[in-house]
Design a protein around this motif. Structure first.
Motif, PDB file in Angstrom:
ATOM      1  N   GLU A 157      -4.116   7.803  -3.951  1.00  0.00           N
ATOM      2  CA  GLU A 157      -4.758   6.618  -3.054  1.00  0.00           C
ATOM      3  C   GLU A 157      -5.959   6.122  -3.955  1.00  0.00           C
ATOM      4  O   GLU A 157      -6.338   6.990  -4.871  1.00  0.00           O
ATOM      5  N   TYR A 188      -8.402   1.010   4.899  1.00  0.00           N
ATOM      6  CA  TYR A 188      -9.455   1.546   3.943  1.00  0.00           C
ATOM      7  C   TYR A 188     -10.836   1.857   4.641  1.00  0.00           C
ATOM      8  O   TYR A 188     -11.474   2.650   4.366  1.00  0.00           O
ATOM      9  N   ARG A 195       0.824  -1.119   0.044  1.00  0.00           N
ATOM     10  CA  ARG A 195       0.080  -0.218   0.130  1.00  0.00           C
ATOM     11  C   ARG A 195       0.840   1.229  -0.023  1.00  0.00           C
ATOM     12  O   ARG A 195       0.777   2.106  -0.823  1.00  0.00           O
ATOM     13  N   ARG A 202     -10.879   5.098   6.415  1.00  0.00           N
ATOM     14  CA  ARG A 202     -11.091   6.117   5.574  1.00  0.00           C
ATOM     15  C   ARG A 202     -12.231   6.132   4.732  1.00  0.00           C
ATOM     16  O   ARG A 202     -12.428   6.992   3.869  1.00  0.00           O
ATOM     17  N   VAL A 228     -12.631   1.017  -2.751  1.00  0.00           N
ATOM     18  CA  VAL A 228     -11.783  -0.229  -2.337  1.00  0.00           C
ATOM     19  C   VAL A 228     -12.943  -1.590  -2.028  1.00  0.00           C
ATOM     20  O   VAL A 228     -13.860  -1.239  -1.351  1.00  0.00           O
ATOM     21  N   LYS A 249     -13.375   4.224   2.595  1.00  0.00           N
ATOM     22  CA  LYS A 249     -13.417   3.614   1.221  1.00  0.00           C
ATOM     23  C   LYS A 249     -13.879   2.364   0.960  1.00  0.00           C
ATOM     24  O   LYS A 249     -13.835   1.917  -0.103  1.00  0.00           O
TER      25      LYS A 249
END
Ligand code: ADP
Ligand code: C5P
Ligand code: MG
Length: 231
Positions: A149, A200, A139, A203, A153, A205
């Motif tokens: 980024e 993720y 990552r 975040r 995901v 996502k």
């Protein structure tokens, strides 16, 4: 066209760099995340990147093919790129082969370079990066090299027993589709992939998809995530 620029990093307008919180709360976060996050609006001037995560045999490649068909993404499978590198007789080939045989992770620099080349040589701006990142090292290397980024995901969540069954039935002559290597791959997945998934999730996502069911049933859970995108 992508191949005309020196590096894809220039095309990413949404680069961010944040530090991963490796505290003990990681698994609490995993328990509470939702998969309701909205996807950003893509534009043709900058790449739209989807990372596709999940254990071996969870159906990543199968669902990627359906997403390509429905939404016009370019499919970049890290495992396929590594296997192609072995087949091409490259200098890295024998090291990659022994790493795959052992179910371990190839050094990120090698994999990221292959992904970068693939992205730069594509005319498309929508990418599915399948089987990557497999580790925090993967990552961070992507972020540093590409300078970006992912926008979305996906995580295909599948019970181990089902993954083992699918991999043993895959029948593509892969050196790593045997019970001993599968066990190692599952161990490595447990050890290295969860921090990425949690990162993720934190975040906002991550889209977790239950990967049990028929291919079409699973795709019906994937489709709404990309529905705002046109082909
Ligand atoms: P991954 O890329 O995550 O390793 P694949 O997409 O290659 O997984 O799928 C592994 C195997 O399982 C393949 O033989 C594929 O045809 C099969 N498979 C994929 N999705 C399903 C599903 N929903 N149900 C049963 N078998 C599946
Ligand atoms: O995703 P796939 O099952 O095709 O990956 C096969 C193998 O390729 C992995 O078990 C691993 O050895 C290697 N790989 C890697 N780094 C990645 C993706 C795959 O080392 N990001
Ligand atoms: Mg695959």
């Amino acid at each position: 066209m992508w191949r005309r620029v020196a590096s894809v990093s220039h095309l990413f307008s949404h680069s961010k760099s944040t530090k991963f919180n490796q505290g003990a709360s990681t698994f609490k976060i995993w328990e509470t995340f939702t998969s309701e996050s909205e996807i950003p609006t893509p534009s043709k001037g900058s790449p739209f990147v989807t990372f596709v995560l999940g254990g071996p045999g969870s159906g990543k490649g199968t669902q990627c093919a359906k997403i390509v068909e429905a939404f016009g993404f370019t499919h970049v499978s890290a495992g396929d790129l590594l296997r192609r590198e072995i087949a091409s007789g490259s200098a890295y080939g024998s090291v990659i082969l022994s790493t795959i045989r052992e179910g371990k992770i190839v050094p990120s620099q090698v994999t990221v370079e292959l992904i970068q080349k693939e992205m730069e040589s594509s005319d498309n701006y929508k990418f599915l990066i399948d089987g990557f990142p497999r580790s925090e090292e993967n990552r961070k290397a992507f972020e540093q090299t590409i300078g970006a980024e992912p926008d979305v995901v996906l995580f295909f969540d599948c019970p181990e027993q089902e993954m083992v069954k699918r991999v043993l039935n895959r029948n593509q002559g892969r050196v790593d589709d045997n019970i001993d290597t599968i066990k190692k791959r599952l161990e490595i997945f447990d050890e290295l992939n969860w921090p990425v998934i949690n990162y993720y999730s934190q975040r906002g996502k991550l889209h977790k998809i239950n990967a049990v069911g028929t291919v079409d049933e699973i795709f019906e859970k994937v489709r709404p995530i990309f529905a705002p995108l046109s082909k």
